[in-house]
Design a protein around this motif. Structure first.
Motif, PDB file in Angstrom:
ATOM      1  N   ALA A  77       0.924  -1.096  -0.005  1.00 49.21           N
ATOM      2  CA  ALA A  77       0.031   0.036  -0.045  1.00 49.21           C
ATOM      3  C   ALA A  77       0.968   1.444  -0.045  1.00 49.21           C
ATOM      4  CB  ALA A  77      -1.036  -0.046   0.974  1.00 49.21           C
ATOM      5  N   THR A  78       0.872   2.237  -0.978  1.00 47.16           N
ATOM      6  CA  THR A  78       1.576   3.411  -0.983  1.00 47.16           C
ATOM      7  C   THR A  78       0.468   4.378  -0.540  1.00 47.16           C
ATOM      8  OG1 THR A  78       2.661   2.414  -2.930  1.00 47.16           O
ATOM      9  CG2 THR A  78       2.709   4.764  -2.638  1.00 47.16           C
ATOM     10  N   ALA A  79       0.983   5.207   0.295  1.00 46.01           N
ATOM     11  CA  ALA A  79       0.059   6.201   0.826  1.00 46.01           C
ATOM     12  C   ALA A  79       0.696   7.543   0.308  1.00 46.01           C
ATOM     13  CB  ALA A  79       0.136   6.286   2.382  1.00 46.01           C
ATOM     14  N   VAL A  80      -0.378   8.472  -0.364  1.00 50.36           N
ATOM     15  CA  VAL A  80       0.211   9.664  -1.125  1.00 50.36           C
ATOM     16  C   VAL A  80      -0.679  10.904  -0.402  1.00 50.36           C
ATOM     17  CG1 VAL A  80       0.325  10.646  -3.155  1.00 50.36           C
ATOM     18  CG2 VAL A  80       0.271   8.314  -3.071  1.00 50.36           C
ATOM     19  N   PRO A  81      -0.036  11.525   0.588  1.00 50.82           N
ATOM     20  CA  PRO A  81      -0.600  12.502   1.134  1.00 50.82           C
ATOM     21  C   PRO A  81      -0.676  13.980   0.287  1.00 50.82           C
ATOM     22  CG  PRO A  81       1.431  12.627   2.027  1.00 50.82           C
ATOM     23  CD  PRO A  81       1.548  11.360   1.284  1.00 50.82           C
ATOM     24  N   ARG A  82      -1.600  14.763   0.474  1.00 48.12           N
ATOM     25  CA  ARG A  82      -1.558  16.132  -0.607  1.00 48.12           C
ATOM     26  C   ARG A  82      -0.435  16.777  -0.310  1.00 48.12           C
ATOM     27  NH1 ARG A  82      -5.788  18.314  -3.244  1.00 48.12           N
ATOM     28  NH2 ARG A  82      -7.127  16.635  -2.231  1.00 48.12           N
ATOM     29  N   GLN A  83       0.233  17.468  -1.253  1.00 50.29           N
ATOM     30  CA  GLN A  83       1.325  18.441  -1.208  1.00 50.29           C
ATOM     31  C   GLN A  83       0.956  19.599  -0.247  1.00 50.29           C
ATOM     32  OE1 GLN A  83       2.969  19.245  -5.117  1.00 50.29           O
ATOM     33  NE2 GLN A  83       4.931  18.040  -4.645  1.00 50.29           N
ATOM     34  N   GLY A  84       1.896  19.834   0.422  1.00 51.22           N
ATOM     35  CA  GLY A  84       1.902  21.111   1.450  1.00 51.22           C
ATOM     36  C   GLY A  84       1.004  20.768   2.801  1.00 51.22           C
ATOM     37  N   THR A  85       0.601  19.752   2.937  1.00 50.99           N
ATOM     38  CA  THR A  85      -0.126  19.443   4.246  1.00 50.99           C
ATOM     39  C   THR A  85       0.916  18.898   5.517  1.00 50.99           C
ATOM     40  OG1 THR A  85       0.109  16.982   3.420  1.00 50.99           O
ATOM     41  CG2 THR A  85      -2.060  18.092   2.891  1.00 50.99           C
ATOM     42  N   THR A  86       0.594  19.166   6.483  1.00 48.36           N
ATOM     43  CA  THR A  86       1.562  18.894   7.686  1.00 48.36           C
ATOM     44  C   THR A  86       1.425  17.201   8.033  1.00 48.36           C
ATOM     45  OG1 THR A  86       0.758  20.933   8.434  1.00 48.36           O
ATOM     46  CG2 THR A  86       1.750  19.334   9.986  1.00 48.36           C
ATOM     47  N   ARG A 102       7.166   5.199   7.719  1.00 54.85           N
ATOM     48  CA  ARG A 102       6.869   6.575   8.133  1.00 54.85           C
ATOM     49  C   ARG A 102       7.525   7.713   7.417  1.00 54.85           C
ATOM     50  NH1 ARG A 102       4.624   5.484  13.673  1.00 54.85           N
ATOM     51  NH2 ARG A 102       4.920   3.419  14.303  1.00 54.85           N
ATOM     52  N   PHE A 103       7.273   8.828   7.687  1.00 51.93           N
ATOM     53  CA  PHE A 103       7.638  10.187   6.877  1.00 51.93           C
ATOM     54  C   PHE A 103       9.126  10.443   7.160  1.00 51.93           C
ATOM     55  CE2 PHE A 103       3.225  10.879   6.161  1.00 51.93           C
ATOM     56  CZ  PHE A 103       3.034  10.666   5.102  1.00 51.93           C
ATOM     57  N   GLY A 104       9.625  10.138   8.793  1.00 52.15           N
ATOM     58  CA  GLY A 104      10.770  10.265   8.976  1.00 52.15           C
ATOM     59  C   GLY A 104      11.161  11.543   9.429  1.00 52.15           C
ATOM     60  N   ALA A 105      12.202  11.872   9.703  1.00 50.74           N
ATOM     61  CA  ALA A 105      12.891  13.049  10.123  1.00 50.74           C
ATOM     62  C   ALA A 105      12.468  14.414   9.195  1.00 50.74           C
ATOM     63  CB  ALA A 105      14.449  13.007  10.439  1.00 50.74           C
ATOM     64  N   SER A 106      12.334  13.923   7.776  1.00 53.99           N
ATOM     65  CA  SER A 106      12.128  15.027   6.931  1.00 53.99           C
ATOM     66  C   SER A 106      10.878  15.825   7.089  1.00 53.99           C
ATOM     67  CB  SER A 106      12.180  14.606   5.451  1.00 53.99           C
ATOM     68  OG  SER A 106      11.123  13.696   5.325  1.00 53.99           O
ATOM     69  N   ARG A 107       9.882  15.054   7.796  1.00 53.64           N
ATOM     70  CA  ARG A 107       8.582  15.797   8.173  1.00 53.64           C
ATOM     71  C   ARG A 107       8.120  16.522   6.833  1.00 53.64           C
ATOM     72  NH1 ARG A 107       9.558  19.752  10.832  1.00 53.64           N
ATOM     73  NH2 ARG A 107      11.783  19.731  10.997  1.00 53.64           N
ATOM     74  N   VAL A 150      19.212  21.714   6.436  1.00 50.93           N
ATOM     75  CA  VAL A 150      17.785  21.247   6.729  1.00 50.93           C
ATOM     76  C   VAL A 150      18.264  19.874   7.015  1.00 50.93           C
ATOM     77  CG1 VAL A 150      15.768  20.382   5.429  1.00 50.93           C
ATOM     78  CG2 VAL A 150      16.650  22.566   5.016  1.00 50.93           C
ATOM     79  N   SER A 151      17.787  19.297   8.252  1.00 49.42           N
ATOM     80  CA  SER A 151      17.948  17.716   8.593  1.00 49.42           C
ATOM     81  C   SER A 151      17.178  16.920   7.506  1.00 49.42           C
ATOM     82  CB  SER A 151      17.464  17.675  10.075  1.00 49.42           C
ATOM     83  OG  SER A 151      17.761  16.325  10.283  1.00 49.42           O
ATOM     84  N   SER A 152      17.749  15.912   7.079  1.00 55.26           N
ATOM     85  CA  SER A 152      17.003  14.895   6.282  1.00 55.26           C
ATOM     86  C   SER A 152      16.381  15.514   5.112  1.00 55.26           C
ATOM     87  CB  SER A 152      16.002  14.250   7.162  1.00 55.26           C
ATOM     88  OG  SER A 152      16.561  13.454   8.093  1.00 55.26           O
ATOM     89  N   ALA A 153      17.258  16.566   4.686  1.00 56.21           N
ATOM     90  CA  ALA A 153      16.872  17.167   3.256  1.00 56.21           C
ATOM     91  C   ALA A 153      16.471  16.149   2.186  1.00 56.21           C
ATOM     92  CB  ALA A 153      17.751  18.308   2.877  1.00 56.21           C
ATOM     93  N   LEU A 154      17.393  15.195   2.152  1.00 59.27           N
ATOM     94  CA  LEU A 154      17.135  14.383   0.882  1.00 59.27           C
ATOM     95  C   LEU A 154      17.196  13.036   1.473  1.00 59.27           C
ATOM     96  CD1 LEU A 154      17.411  14.113  -2.555  1.00 59.27           C
ATOM     97  CD2 LEU A 154      19.503  13.150  -1.816  1.00 59.27           C
ATOM     98  N   VAL A 155      16.149  12.276   0.957  1.00 70.35           N
ATOM     99  CA  VAL A 155      16.136  10.932   1.467  1.00 70.35           C
ATOM    100  C   VAL A 155      15.918   9.927   0.107  1.00 70.35           C
ATOM    101  CG1 VAL A 155      14.475   9.261   2.710  1.00 70.35           C
ATOM    102  CG2 VAL A 155      14.626  11.517   3.366  1.00 70.35           C
ATOM    103  N   MET A 156      16.585   9.067   0.220  1.00 71.93           N
ATOM    104  CA  MET A 156      16.847   7.778  -0.946  1.00 71.93           C
ATOM    105  C   MET A 156      16.317   6.530  -0.083  1.00 71.93           C
ATOM    106  SD  MET A 156      19.708   6.423  -3.185  1.00 71.93           S
ATOM    107  CE  MET A 156      20.995   6.066  -2.103  1.00 71.93           C
TER     108      MET A 156
END
Length: 452
Positions: free
Chosen positions: A93-102, A127-132, A276-282
């Motif tokens: 299952a791939t969860a896709v939140p709307r851009q700009g949401t918190t 989880r989304f992790g430290a990038s938030r 920016v902490s966790s700016a890029l996540v691979m």
């Protein structure tokens, strides 16, 4: 009028063929699609289904199916599976939140497969992790018939349970959801004894990253549109809040190594005081879209890199290992590299785009697949085909190590060779159509002159 119509049709056909071959897919269209607030390419033709609030009303999923649904706030939804006693079932299952949401670092999605008595066969959460930063995240669960336990191995009805992990203060919007169901056949010589031991050790030394000029390759915006990359150095652009998808063919017995580099910004401070902490996540996902591992980097405007930890060679027996990433490297196929740049980068260093470089290595000799009873559904999900290799960059089979492919092509230039082949074939095809069209046009003109 008839002759004029024939000649006009020939001219139109020739022009359409030549323009179509030269311009590529989608060229010449004037319509521009509206921006997608979810910024994710859902699979074309995905079936819309509604998750049930109870197992009683759960909709059935079919092997090989791709589905689109909605994950409500603080919600739990159910789907139904009808399983036999021999094959393994994997649901992602791939969860896709709307851009700009918190979203918070602890938000995410959880997936489980349960039997009719609510016993969990397996479960996983991402989880989304430290990038938030809101971006697509996927989790998977399975029902396996080749494990050490006897639970969940009988034929019957099972249920997929998808939970949204939410913390206080997160977005109240629903998330879009993409579901895939992959079936893996059992083994023909399945032993009735204990499963083979998983590898206890492997070559865990990270190879020297590939050097040399990069080949331009634009990533996709979803799993279904992930762009193939193989051994080589690949370059792209990424904007804050964006997520790019790539797929790497990895055969049985081979190891994957990947490094992501984020280029420097003109807005970087000399002392690096802003970051920016966790700016890029691979993140890495396996062919069934199961989460394997990820790596993040801190960005202060200066060039930074992040490399995945050493991964074991792909082997069937890895599934008997304990913990990530060993057990997730259980089958061959296309592994997905998913790269996300946090929205917060805009606040510190501007809207970009930013330069992204991927250094991908696939080492080791390809081995034979295990003796499956049949085919996976979808077919070749757990295999690497010649088409996969060609799309990824030109190497064709066997050993891939260092900076050179098995066919002698340079690891950095494989994508260029493949592109040149496409150009050559397209050019030849366009020329053939043009010559044929002119020939028909000449015949029509001569007959008209003779009748005159």
């Amino acid at each position: 009028m008839g002759r004029r119509t024939v000649r006009g049709a020939v001219v139109a056909a020739v022009l359409c063929a030549v323009v179509g071959m030269g311009a590529g897919p989608g060229a010449g269209t004037e319509a521009v699609a509206a921006p997608d607030a979810y910024a994710y390419d859902f699979a074309e033709g995905a079936q819309a289904v509604e998750g049930a609030a109870s197992t009683t009303d759960a909709v059935g999923l079919e092997p090989g199916g791709t589905y689109r649904s909605t994950l409500p706030v603080n919600g739990r939804i159910y789907f139904r599976l009808a399983l036999d006693a021999t094959s393994n079932a994997y649901v992602s299952a791939t969860a896709v939140p709307r851009q700009g949401t918190t979203v918070s670092s602890s938000d995410g999605v959880r997936v489980a497969v349960q039997d009719a008595d609510a016993r969990s066969c397996s479960y996983d959460s991402t989880r989304f992790g430290a990038s938030r930063s809101p971006h697509p995240v996927a989790a998977w669960a399975s029902r396996a018939t080749d494990g050490e336990t006897t639970g969940c191995q009988a034929a019957g009805t099972y249920y997929v349970v998808v939970d949204r992990i939410d913390s206080a203060g997160s977005s109240s919007d629903n998330w879009e959801l993409e579901l895939t169901y992959v079936s893996e056949p059992g083994l023909a010589n399945k032993a009735a004894t204990t499963p083979p031991a998983s590898p206890e050790s492997w070559d865990s030394a990270s190879p020297d990253p590939l050097a040399g000029d990069a080949v331009r390759r634009e990533g996709g915006a979803g799993f279904a549109t992930a762009v193939a990359v193989g051994q080589g150095v690949w370059q792209d652009d990424i904007t804050p809040g964006g997520t790019l998808f790539y797929r790497v063919p990895v055969d049985w017995g081979q190891q994957l190594h990947a490094v992501a580099e984020l280029g420097s910004s003109s807005a970087a401070s000399s002392g690096g005081s802003q970051y920016v902490s966790s700016a890029l996540v691979m993140s890495l996902y396996n062919p069934a879209r199961g989460y394997v591992d990820d790596k993040a980097l801190v960005y202060d405007g200066r060039q930074r890199s992040a490399a995945l930890d050493p991964l074991p060679p792909v082997a069937y027996a890895n599934r008997y290992g304990v913990g990530d990433p060993l057990s997730e490297m259980r089958f061959a196929g296309s592994y997905y590299l998913v790269v996300h740049l946090a929205e917060q980068v805009t606040e510190r260093f501007g809207a970009g785009p930013y330069g992204l470089t991927l250094r991908v290595q696939v080492s080791g000799t390809a081995q034979d697949a295990p003796g499956y009873l049949g085919q996976s559904v979808p077919r070749d999900t757990f295999a690497v085909t010649e088409q996969d290799r060609a799309a990824a960059g030109g190497w064709t089979s066997g050993v891939v190590a260092g900076g050179t492919g098995a066919d002698g092509a340079d690891g950095n230039g494989g994508g260029g060779d493949a592109a040149m082949q496409v150009v050559a074939v397209s050019g030849i095809g366009a020329g053939s159509v043009l010559v044929l069209g002119l020939g028909l046009w000449t015949v029509v003109a001569r007959r008209r002159a003779e009748r005159a």
